[in-house]
Each structure stands twice: as C-alpha cells, then as structure tokens.
Design an enzyme around this catalytic site. Structure first.
Site, PDB file in Angstrom:
ATOM      1  N   THR A   1     -40.713  74.490 -73.460  1.00 21.08           N
ATOM      2  CA  THR A   1     -40.745  75.248 -72.169  1.00 21.08           C
ATOM      3  C   THR A   1     -39.800  74.478 -71.434  1.00 21.08           C
ATOM      4  OG1 THR A   1     -42.778  75.898 -72.492  1.00 21.08           O
ATOM      5  CG2 THR A   1     -41.968  76.564 -70.589  1.00 21.08           C
TER       6      THR A   1
ATOM      7  N   GLY B   1     -45.786  73.243 -72.707  1.00 20.71           N
ATOM      8  CA  GLY B   1     -46.502  73.830 -73.383  1.00 20.71           C
ATOM      9  C   GLY B   1     -48.086  74.148 -72.754  1.00 20.71           C
TER      10      GLY B   1
END
Length: 488
Positions: A313, A394
């Site tokens: 991410t 995450g």
C-alpha cells in the site's frame, strides 16, 4: 483505492473566498465523501481460489489472484467532480519520470537486496523492469525507467480512462493477463463501477473522524480508538508505570479489533456481515470493561481466528488552499502485486484477491475484497483544527494510524513525534511485536503481564498526515521510508 474528500468546493464562491481568508477555519461546511475504486472479483474467477491460500507469510503470486483494476476509473470520477487542471496535465510529471527514469529510491533498493524479493524479481516478468541487461537486480545508483508505462499513460492522458476500460490498452492488458493464465476479460473492465458514498462519522472527543465504510478498514480503526478514548489518556499516561498500562490497554484493544476482522466484508454481497456496530461507542464501552489492567488472555477470549498478515500500500494526505482535504490510499496489495508484468502496457498487476484469504468462506463475482486501508479526515467541533491522515503497510495500517492518532490527540505529542514513535503491532496470531527502538523496559513489563512477544523482522508501517491547528499547518511524511512533505 479508497479516497476520502471533504467537499468544501461545493460551497458558493463567496463562501470559498471567506474560507481562504480565515485560513480554512470554516471548512466543515462541506460534506465528506468516499470514493472506492477497490478492485473486484472477475466474473470468471477460479472456484477453488480460497483453497490455494498459503498458510504462512509468503508472496501470493499468480494470475488467479488478479482483481479487476479500478483505480484509474476512480481518479476519473474524482477529477470530473472536483478537478481544476485539464486531465492530460495531471499525467505530465509521471510520464516524464517514467520515460526519463529516476535514481532507484533507497528504500526500494534495500527491499531488492532481500534475497526473497530479489529471487521473486529474477524469477518473474518483473525482471524486465527491475533488472539490468545482465539480469542482475537493480541497485543503488541505477536508473529505474518505465518506458512502456509512459506510452500507456500518454494514451490515457489524451483519450481519457476509456482508453483503458474500453479501448486498446484494455485489450492489450487482457491479452497479457490471459497469456499468464488469468481469467480477466474486457467485460470485467467495461462493467467496473466506482462506489461514491457518504463517509462514516465517528465522534472522538472534540473531533469527528470521517472514514470510508466497509470493506475498507476504517471500522477497525474506529473500534480501537473508541475503546482507547474511554481510558481518558493524557500526556501523564506516558510517565512511569502508567506507560506500561497505557500500552497494555492499547494492545488489548488491538486484540479485540483483530477478533472482529472477519466481520469487515463487502456489504453489497454480505448484508449479514454488518460492521456498523464496530463504530458504535456503546459497543466499545462493553468491550472496554473486558480489559483487565493486570493480565491478558488466550485467543478465544478475543474471538481471534489466526491468519497470516499482509503488507503493501501507499498513502498521501492533502490539504488544499480552498479548504478541501483529501486522504487517499492506493495499492496493488503485496510488493509487486501478483508479480506479473504486462509487456504490452507496462502495468504491474495486482494480487488483491489474496485479501479474501482467511477472511472469507466464499467469494462472489463483483465483490470487493476486505482491506486494512483507512484514509481518514478528522475535524474538530470548533472548526479550527483538521487532521488528514492515512497509512500504508497492509495489516499494520490500523496499528500505525491508531497509535499516531492516540499519540497526537491524547498523549500530547507533536504530529512529527506521534508518527515517528515506535509502534507495537498485534499480528494475525495474537503475537505482540515491537519496533526495534521501542522502550525495552516496557516490553519486559508487558511480558510479565502475559503478552506473547515475538521477534518480528519486518515493519512496513508508514503514516502520512497534514494538520491544521488554528492558523498553523504541519505536514509530516513518515521517515521510515525516507518520505518528505511538500507544499506548493
């Protein structure tokens, strides 16, 4: 991709000028909207997909894990509603970087030095981008280029998002996915829809926190903070023995949140998995009384089902001149996603469907996977203070964000101190893990209470935030990835 935005621009023009004059003080006149362009399950997904979920922390690679890409459609919808610059203008800096290249970022260089990541790159089509001509992985001082991606973005800049979802770029991408054994189709791309909803709003003392609804991770974040706010922590809570109790209470809240993880599902396809109770203060109150000050419990006490954690991410937080605030989190899931590179388009494919592993018994075509992403906008009741915040990492997102918000709002830390403070992470097996710089005396005291502490090797938690307090604006980009804030 999840995007939360404060809709200040929809106020009349004279009001917008008033907002600028008062340094954003009245920005709360706008509404907070969420735009979810989270990937979805393709129509022809593999029926035995969840039987292929690994039981240990590892890369989940392969075409069967690719979700229908939606991020570009999301940006298109947001730009159409709020954009000021021409669509094509937005792509220029990225196209230039992709074509001309840039020095390999130090953090990425360190990751590529990890044998497990180096071997992944060398063994897959990723090597076309991240390897030298002699097939060695790029290192410090090397130039990273994405020439084919630059061509793709030029076409999208000129023709719009339809070039991807209904045009030649989409056809090329589908061809490459099918060559890799995938089931993605043009119909999947053509039918993708962005979800635009009102944000969920959660009271946090003098603040209101605005978060995206499930299947995003905002409900998990809100649940932890709702529990914590009831302990009425102050800067004195970090003094002496109180510091141990403060972290113990936080860890217990995180364990209870992990026990609720499987309730966070796509409500369109799982109407019985309603997670709205998780943002209810009454529910947090009932859970808080279950936290003992001098002991911890086994997994069943928290309703925890052990599961591997995820990491990935990226996030950016923005506060604009006119008072608009944007918090956006984006990902292709694990590092390098499915480890499949599309040579015709220059796109690296996601492995978003892996997020269903150990959090679902079944999946449905069109369903969004559950996520830890939790972009947030916090606004004070006075209208004088705003905090735009989000994280990457995450499963570590909720940990990093909850601690940063707790540190800043209640423990008296500056925004920079709050984000830089070492984190404690409760993993999917209820183990407690501490960043290397964490206070060793606190760790030992928590062991005495009964917490199962393990030596965790990877901490990918990163938080980025921008805050406006009265007339002062502070922006912080987490130093863990050597990020820097920017102003224009």
């Amino acid at each position: 991709m999840y995007l939360s935005t404060e809709d200040a621009r929809r106020t009349p023009s004279r009001t917008r000028q008033f907002l600028r004059t008062l340094n954003f003080a009245q920005r709360l006149a706008g509404k907070v909207k969420t735009f979810s362009s989270r990937e979805t399950v393709p129509q022809l997904f593999k029926a035995d997909l969840l039987k292929q979920c690994p039981t240990s922390v590892t890369f989940i690679t392969g075409s069967q894990w690719i979700g229908v890409p939606g991020e570009l459609r999301g940006y298109e919808v947001v730009h159409r509603q709020y954009g000021k610059l021409p669509w094509a203008k937005l792509f220029e800096p990225t196209i230039r970087l992709a074509r001309e290249g840039f020095p390999l970022p130090p953090y990425l260089g360190r990751l590529l030095n990890f044998p497990i990541i180096e071997n992944l790159v060398k063994a897959t089509s990723l090597c076309e981008v991240f390897c030298n001509k002699n097939k060695t992985v790029l290192g410090m001082g090397d130039i990273l280029k994405f020439p084919k991606l630059a061509e793709t973005m030029e076409t999208i800049a000129e023709q719009g998002a339809d070039a991807f979802y209904t045009g030649q770029i989409g056809l090329d991408l589908i061809q490459d996915v099918k060559a890799a054994g995938g089931t993605l189709t043009m119909e999947d791309l053509k039918s993708f829809q962005v979800r635009v909803e009102d944000a969920w709003t959660v009271p946090l003392g003098e603040y209101q926190m605005h978060i995206p609804p499930p299947p995003a991770g905002g409900a998990m974040l809100a649940f932890i903070l709702n529990i914590i706010k009831g302990f009425n922590f102050t800067p004195r809570s970090m003094e002496g023995d109180q510091k141990v109790l403060t972290y113990h209470c936080y860890i217990e809240a995180a364990k209870f949140a992990s026990g609720q993880r499987r309730r966070v599902r796509d409500p369109v396809f799982n109407p019985k998995k309603d997670a709205s109770y998780m943002v209810d203060s009454d529910f947090a109150d009932r859970i808080r009384v279950l936290i003992s000050k001098n002991r911890t419990y086994n997994n069943s006490y928290y309703n925890i089902t052990p599961s591997p954690d995820r990491f990935g991410t990226t996030h950016v937080s923005v506060l604009a001149e006119d008072g608009s605030a944007v918090s956006v989190t984006s990902t292709i899931n694990q590092i390098f996603g499915a480890a499949i590179y599309s040579p015709r388009t220059g796109i690296i494919l996601n492995n978003e469907l892996a997020d269903f592993c150990f959090r679902a018994e079944r999946v449905s075509a069109g369903e969004q996977p559950p996520s830890s992403m939790a972009p947030a906008i916090l606004s004070s009741s006075s209208g004088k203070n705003t905090l735009v915040i989000g994280g990457s990492g995450g499963s570590m997102i909720t940990t990093a964000m909850a601690l940063s918000i707790m540190n800043h709002l209640w423990l008296g830390m500056s925004l920079k101190e709050a984000i830089a403070a070492p984190v404690v992470f409760v993993d999917g097996n209820n183990n407690v893990n501490f960043e290397p710089a964490f206070d060793k005396s606190v760790i030992e005291a928590l062991k005495v209470i009964g917490h199962r502490v393990t030596d965790y090797p990877y901490f990918f938690n990163v938080v980025n935030a921008v805050a406006k307090e009265d007339r002062c604006i502070t922006a912080v980009s987490d130093g863990r990835k050597q990020g820097k804030a920017a102003g224009y």
